[in-house]
Motif scaffolding. Sequence first.
Motif, PDB file in Angstrom:
ATOM      1  N   GLU A  39      41.875  69.245  72.118  1.00 36.14           N
ATOM      2  CA  GLU A  39      42.977  70.087  72.604  1.00 36.14           C
ATOM      3  C   GLU A  39      43.212  69.896  74.103  1.00 36.14           C
ATOM      4  OE1 GLU A  39      43.235  74.137  71.553  1.00 36.14           O
ATOM      5  OE2 GLU A  39      42.444  73.889  69.550  1.00 36.14           O
ATOM      6  N   ILE A  40      44.056  68.939  74.447  1.00 37.68           N
ATOM      7  CA  ILE A  40      44.394  68.716  75.860  1.00 37.68           C
ATOM      8  C   ILE A  40      45.834  69.129  76.111  1.00 37.68           C
ATOM      9  CG2 ILE A  40      42.727  66.877  76.313  1.00 37.68           C
ATOM     10  CD1 ILE A  40      45.016  64.857  75.773  1.00 37.68           C
ATOM     11  N   GLU A  41      46.085  69.582  77.323  1.00 41.47           N
ATOM     12  CA  GLU A  41      47.461  69.917  77.708  1.00 41.47           C
ATOM     13  C   GLU A  41      48.222  68.681  78.127  1.00 41.47           C
ATOM     14  OE1 GLU A  41      46.656  72.461  81.143  1.00 41.47           O
ATOM     15  OE2 GLU A  41      44.920  73.040  79.929  1.00 41.47           O
ATOM     16  N   THR A  42      47.495  67.777  78.777  1.00 39.92           N
ATOM     17  CA  THR A  42      48.192  66.669  79.400  1.00 39.92           C
ATOM     18  C   THR A  42      47.322  65.411  79.415  1.00 39.92           C
ATOM     19  OG1 THR A  42      49.612  66.122  81.287  1.00 39.92           O
ATOM     20  CG2 THR A  42      47.460  67.019  81.811  1.00 39.92           C
ATOM     21  N   ALA A  43      47.980  64.258  79.403  1.00 41.02           N
ATOM     22  CA  ALA A  43      47.310  62.978  79.587  1.00 41.02           C
ATOM     23  C   ALA A  43      47.857  62.376  80.877  1.00 41.02           C
ATOM     24  CB  ALA A  43      47.571  62.050  78.411  1.00 41.02           C
ATOM     25  N   VAL A  44      46.953  62.106  81.806  1.00 38.31           N
ATOM     26  CA  VAL A  44      47.320  61.525  83.098  1.00 38.31           C
ATOM     27  C   VAL A  44      47.023  60.031  83.016  1.00 38.31           C
ATOM     28  CG1 VAL A  44      46.822  61.503  85.565  1.00 38.31           C
ATOM     29  CG2 VAL A  44      46.727  63.669  84.279  1.00 38.31           C
ATOM     30  N   VAL A  45      48.031  59.199  83.267  1.00 41.61           N
ATOM     31  CA  VAL A  45      47.861  57.758  83.097  1.00 41.61           C
ATOM     32  C   VAL A  45      47.961  57.059  84.451  1.00 41.61           C
ATOM     33  CG1 VAL A  45      48.649  55.692  81.884  1.00 41.61           C
ATOM     34  CG2 VAL A  45      48.921  57.941  80.817  1.00 41.61           C
ATOM     35  N   GLY A  46      46.870  56.404  84.839  1.00 41.73           N
ATOM     36  CA  GLY A  46      46.833  55.640  86.077  1.00 41.73           C
ATOM     37  C   GLY A  46      46.389  54.214  85.826  1.00 41.73           C
ATOM     38  N   GLY A  47      46.062  53.515  86.883  1.00 39.61           N
ATOM     39  CA  GLY A  47      45.664  52.109  86.770  1.00 39.61           C
ATOM     40  C   GLY A  47      46.863  51.200  86.969  1.00 39.61           C
ATOM     41  N   GLY A  48      46.587  49.924  87.208  1.00 38.96           N
ATOM     42  CA  GLY A  48      47.638  48.975  87.545  1.00 38.96           C
ATOM     43  C   GLY A  48      48.781  48.921  86.542  1.00 38.96           C
ATOM     44  N   VAL A  49      48.455  48.973  85.252  1.00 37.27           N
ATOM     45  CA  VAL A  49      49.508  48.859  84.231  1.00 37.27           C
ATOM     46  C   VAL A  49      50.466  50.042  84.296  1.00 37.27           C
ATOM     47  CG1 VAL A  49      49.922  48.792  81.729  1.00 37.27           C
ATOM     48  CG2 VAL A  49      48.114  47.382  82.729  1.00 37.27           C
ATOM     49  N   SER A  50      49.966  51.214  84.728  1.00 31.44           N
ATOM     50  CA  SER A  50      50.839  52.395  84.784  1.00 31.44           C
ATOM     51  C   SER A  50      51.940  52.221  85.820  1.00 31.44           C
ATOM     52  CB  SER A  50      50.019  53.649  85.094  1.00 31.44           C
ATOM     53  OG  SER A  50      49.598  53.662  86.444  1.00 31.44           O
ATOM     54  N   ARG A  51      51.744  51.277  86.762  1.00 26.13           N
ATOM     55  CA  ARG A  51      52.798  51.052  87.752  1.00 26.13           C
ATOM     56  C   ARG A  51      54.023  50.376  87.139  1.00 26.13           C
ATOM     57  NH1 ARG A  51      48.310  50.842  91.428  1.00 26.13           N
ATOM     58  NH2 ARG A  51      47.946  48.601  91.284  1.00 26.13           N
ATOM     59  N   ALA A  52      53.942  49.974  85.876  1.00 25.54           N
ATOM     60  CA  ALA A  52      55.131  49.481  85.172  1.00 25.54           C
ATOM     61  C   ALA A  52      56.187  50.576  85.033  1.00 25.54           C
ATOM     62  CB  ALA A  52      54.748  48.940  83.794  1.00 25.54           C
ATOM     63  N   GLY A  53      55.776  51.834  85.172  1.00 22.05           N
ATOM     64  CA  GLY A  53      56.746  52.938  85.151  1.00 22.05           C
ATOM     65  C   GLY A  53      57.322  53.185  83.774  1.00 22.05           C
ATOM     66  N   GLU A  54      58.631  53.419  83.728  1.00 24.20           N
ATOM     67  CA  GLU A  54      59.259  53.874  82.480  1.00 24.20           C
ATOM     68  C   GLU A  54      59.181  52.841  81.351  1.00 24.20           C
ATOM     69  OE1 GLU A  54      60.418  57.035  81.503  1.00 24.20           O
ATOM     70  OE2 GLU A  54      59.074  57.314  83.203  1.00 24.20           O
ATOM     71  N   VAL A  55      59.003  51.575  81.711  1.00 23.55           N
ATOM     72  CA  VAL A  55      58.800  50.543  80.687  1.00 23.55           C
ATOM     73  C   VAL A  55      57.584  50.895  79.826  1.00 23.55           C
ATOM     74  CG1 VAL A  55      58.011  48.161  80.444  1.00 23.55           C
ATOM     75  CG2 VAL A  55      59.947  48.697  81.920  1.00 23.55           C
ATOM     76  N   LEU A  56      56.625  51.567  80.415  1.00 21.28           N
ATOM     77  CA  LEU A  56      55.465  52.055  79.673  1.00 21.28           C
ATOM     78  C   LEU A  56      55.633  53.514  79.265  1.00 21.28           C
ATOM     79  CD1 LEU A  56      52.470  51.509  78.733  1.00 21.28           C
ATOM     80  CD2 LEU A  56      51.798  52.610  80.884  1.00 21.28           C
ATOM     81  N   PHE A  57      56.033  54.366  80.207  1.00 18.96           N
ATOM     82  CA  PHE A  57      55.997  55.816  79.949  1.00 18.96           C
ATOM     83  C   PHE A  57      57.041  56.267  78.931  1.00 18.96           C
ATOM     84  CE2 PHE A  57      53.414  55.743  83.763  1.00 18.96           C
ATOM     85  CZ  PHE A  57      52.490  56.762  83.519  1.00 18.96           C
ATOM     86  N   ALA A  58      58.210  55.643  78.909  1.00 20.15           N
ATOM     87  CA  ALA A  58      59.238  56.087  77.948  1.00 20.15           C
ATOM     88  C   ALA A  58      58.765  55.870  76.504  1.00 20.15           C
ATOM     89  CB  ALA A  58      60.574  55.387  78.228  1.00 20.15           C
ATOM     90  N   PRO A  59      58.322  54.641  76.131  1.00 22.34           N
ATOM     91  CA  PRO A  59      57.825  54.497  74.762  1.00 22.34           C
ATOM     92  C   PRO A  59      56.527  55.281  74.508  1.00 22.34           C
ATOM     93  CG  PRO A  59      57.523  52.444  75.994  1.00 22.34           C
ATOM     94  CD  PRO A  59      58.396  53.344  76.825  1.00 22.34           C
ATOM     95  N   LEU A  60      55.738  55.493  75.542  1.00 20.77           N
ATOM     96  CA  LEU A  60      54.504  56.267  75.367  1.00 20.77           C
ATOM     97  C   LEU A  60      54.839  57.700  74.953  1.00 20.77           C
ATOM     98  CD1 LEU A  60      51.518  56.727  75.537  1.00 20.77           C
ATOM     99  CD2 LEU A  60      51.650  56.634  78.031  1.00 20.77           C
ATOM    100  N   ARG A  61      55.795  58.305  75.641  1.00 19.71           N
ATOM    101  CA  ARG A  61      56.184  59.679  75.282  1.00 19.71           C
ATOM    102  C   ARG A  61      56.801  59.721  73.887  1.00 19.71           C
ATOM    103  NH1 ARG A  61      57.974  59.872  81.054  1.00 19.71           N
ATOM    104  NH2 ARG A  61      56.357  61.050  82.135  1.00 19.71           N
ATOM    105  N   ARG A  62      57.593  58.702  73.555  1.00 26.14           N
ATOM    106  CA  ARG A  62      58.244  58.684  72.235  1.00 26.14           C
ATOM    107  C   ARG A  62      57.186  58.548  71.131  1.00 26.14           C
ATOM    108  NH1 ARG A  62      61.219  54.517  73.128  1.00 26.14           N
ATOM    109  NH2 ARG A  62      60.229  53.061  71.688  1.00 26.14           N
ATOM    110  N   HIS A  63      56.250  57.607  71.293  1.00 23.55           N
ATOM    111  CA  HIS A  63      55.221  57.426  70.266  1.00 23.55           C
ATOM    112  C   HIS A  63      54.279  58.626  70.196  1.00 23.55           C
ATOM    113  CE1 HIS A  63      56.151  53.435  68.839  1.00 23.55           C
ATOM    114  NE2 HIS A  63      56.217  52.968  70.061  1.00 23.55           N
ATOM    115  N   LEU A  64      54.056  59.281  71.322  1.00 19.96           N
ATOM    116  CA  LEU A  64      53.168  60.447  71.281  1.00 19.96           C
ATOM    117  C   LEU A  64      53.773  61.534  70.392  1.00 19.96           C
ATOM    118  CD1 LEU A  64      50.512  61.623  72.259  1.00 19.96           C
ATOM    119  CD2 LEU A  64      51.736  62.582  74.229  1.00 19.96           C
ATOM    120  N   ARG A  65      55.076  61.696  70.441  1.00 15.04           N
ATOM    121  CA  ARG A  65      55.712  62.671  69.546  1.00 15.04           C
ATOM    122  C   ARG A  65      55.516  62.282  68.083  1.00 15.04           C
ATOM    123  NH1 ARG A  65      59.686  62.721  73.571  1.00 15.04           N
ATOM    124  NH2 ARG A  65      61.039  61.314  72.420  1.00 15.04           N
TER     125      ARG A  65
END
Lengths: 322, 322
Positions: free
Chosen positions: B248-274
């Motif tokens: 039971e987590i409220e949030t996932a914080v994503v860091g590291g070099g790959v996270s600097r890709a920005g929305e190219v990573l975060f947009a599909p990540l949020r969609r798949h998480l749903r």
Amino acid sequence: MRNDLVAALDIGGTKIAGALVDGGGRLLLRARRSTPAQEDAETVMAAVDAVLGELTGSLPWTRVTAVGIGSAGPVDASAGTVSPVNVPGWRDFPLVPRVARSVGGLPVTLVGDGVAMAAAEHWQGAARGCRNALCLVVSTGVGGGLVLDGRVHAGPTGNAGHIGHISVDLDGEPCPCGGRGCVERTASGPSIARRALANGWRPGPDGDTSAAAVAAAAHRGDPVAVASFERAAQALAAGIAATAALVEIETAVVGGGVSRAGEVLFAPLRRHLREYATLSFVRDTTVVPALTGTDAGLVGAAAAARLGGRGTAEAVVGGRPS
Amino acid sequence: MRNDLVAALDIGGTKIAGALVDGGGRLLLRARRSTPAQEDAETVMAAVDAVLGELTGSLPWTRVTAVGIGSAGPVDASAGTVSPVNVPGWRDFPLVPRVARSVGGLPVTLVGDGVAMAAAEHWQGAARGCRNALCLVVSTGVGGGLVLDGRVHAGPTGNAGHIGHISVDLDGEPCPCGGRGCVERTASGPSIARRALANGWRPGPDGDTSAAAVAAAAHRGDPVAVASFERAAQALAAGIAATAALVEIETAVVGGGVSRAGEVLFAPLRRHLREYATLSFVRDTTVVPALTGTDAGLVGAAAAARLGGRGTAEAVVGGRPS
């Protein structure tokens, strides 16, 4: 107080059970009703009240200091509500305040049934003395609960340890939960039976197509039955290994009806666990059968009542550097 | 003591960094050496001692009350040893006693680098104020750490939150860890680059085939590059959803070099998480970028030092019903 008692309620889709439980985990008085699962909310609550009435009307009730409830989930311990999948009349039903009213304001603790099972196994069963463990119920569904740092970890809403709905097969079959490739979708009793039938296994003259019948066939060496348990074991192993990597557990305790298949399940489960749990801090994770049996729900609800909020997040004072 | 300092060490396969850190998380003094990763154990330790020597020889050292170490894993906090995958000379190397000797017996706390990053984000970054969170480092590998009940949960050996090596694809590709279908095998930077190349993506004139180059191509709309990040996001989402179901987590914080890709990573990540996080108690889990940047390892080691054992299992007194 070693003489005090707690009242325990175990609420499932089939039955509502209650008991008074002493400090040694012994069940002193039992009550039970069938769950009117397809009826409206108040009809279901009336069955709970009937069980509670037998307990509150008993002579030892004066020694009861707290009430614990283990309920089919999802539950929301922070709101005091339950929404059991198989009891459609209860959605966000305020079970905790309703029970509190019926017991004159005694403290009431609510946890999910997987967490209750973990509390039972930690108190009385195979997880006794463990500081970190996962307890699984493999049955019609797959549930679970966690022991972390020597105490039951229920999570903020009382649902932590929900291993049945983690995906171990990200492109796998859609699950009724909305996800795909969930452990439950591969390892539950109905999944084991469905897969065996789909691959050509046929029941005996009694027509029994349950997972227990598939287990019996597997014990006789039926290769399709063996393979269906193998696949269930593989999914469970991946889920247990994931849990070990995430929270470091010493042991996984496996209970529920499907676990009664015995070595047909446990042998491939241990083998696959060695395949998925490879890192130094997870590879010694053991798998053992549960010990608390059919009373696990009541014993676990009693354990949750004795822990009060101490098994849940709300009661732990957080420490952050400052 | 608001005037006290802690010494922080961040030990990786490329560099060994050290700093003195105040109670507000500010880095007052820095030291750094390259990691002689392919050398013998004592040569690597000499680099650590050189960093420590710069710190202990400084004027503010008299205010230092504790030492925190975040190290590439696996680590064993209970034994005080480290075995970084990329430093073959160190296997079960007794880093904690060796550092303790160099600092005159100050308390030394060891955690894995994923746990250190979680400690940093909980203290200074995007997980600040969270009671339950997963922090991920997506880089050459995929690591992580957990915040549970408002505190960093390191686990008995300091490796908890190891999301990179949970299997989300039980029939998937073999992973160097010995398992198969691990999150890291799909979502690490090298995996993103390898998959893009295998599916026909070609680098520009500079020949750069890093995940950063794939990210740049994805930002320009290259469909193969986009698809490679999509797949990484899907694996990360399944892993985050599994963590949410388990603790039971409220949030996932994503860091590291790959996270600097920005929305190219975060947009599909949020969609798949749903798609994977569907149950009532997990579906509100959010995904946010990390805030602590390249100093995360030092800040997190300092946080671990300030928490002392309190973030780890050993220091929490277990509660069981009795």
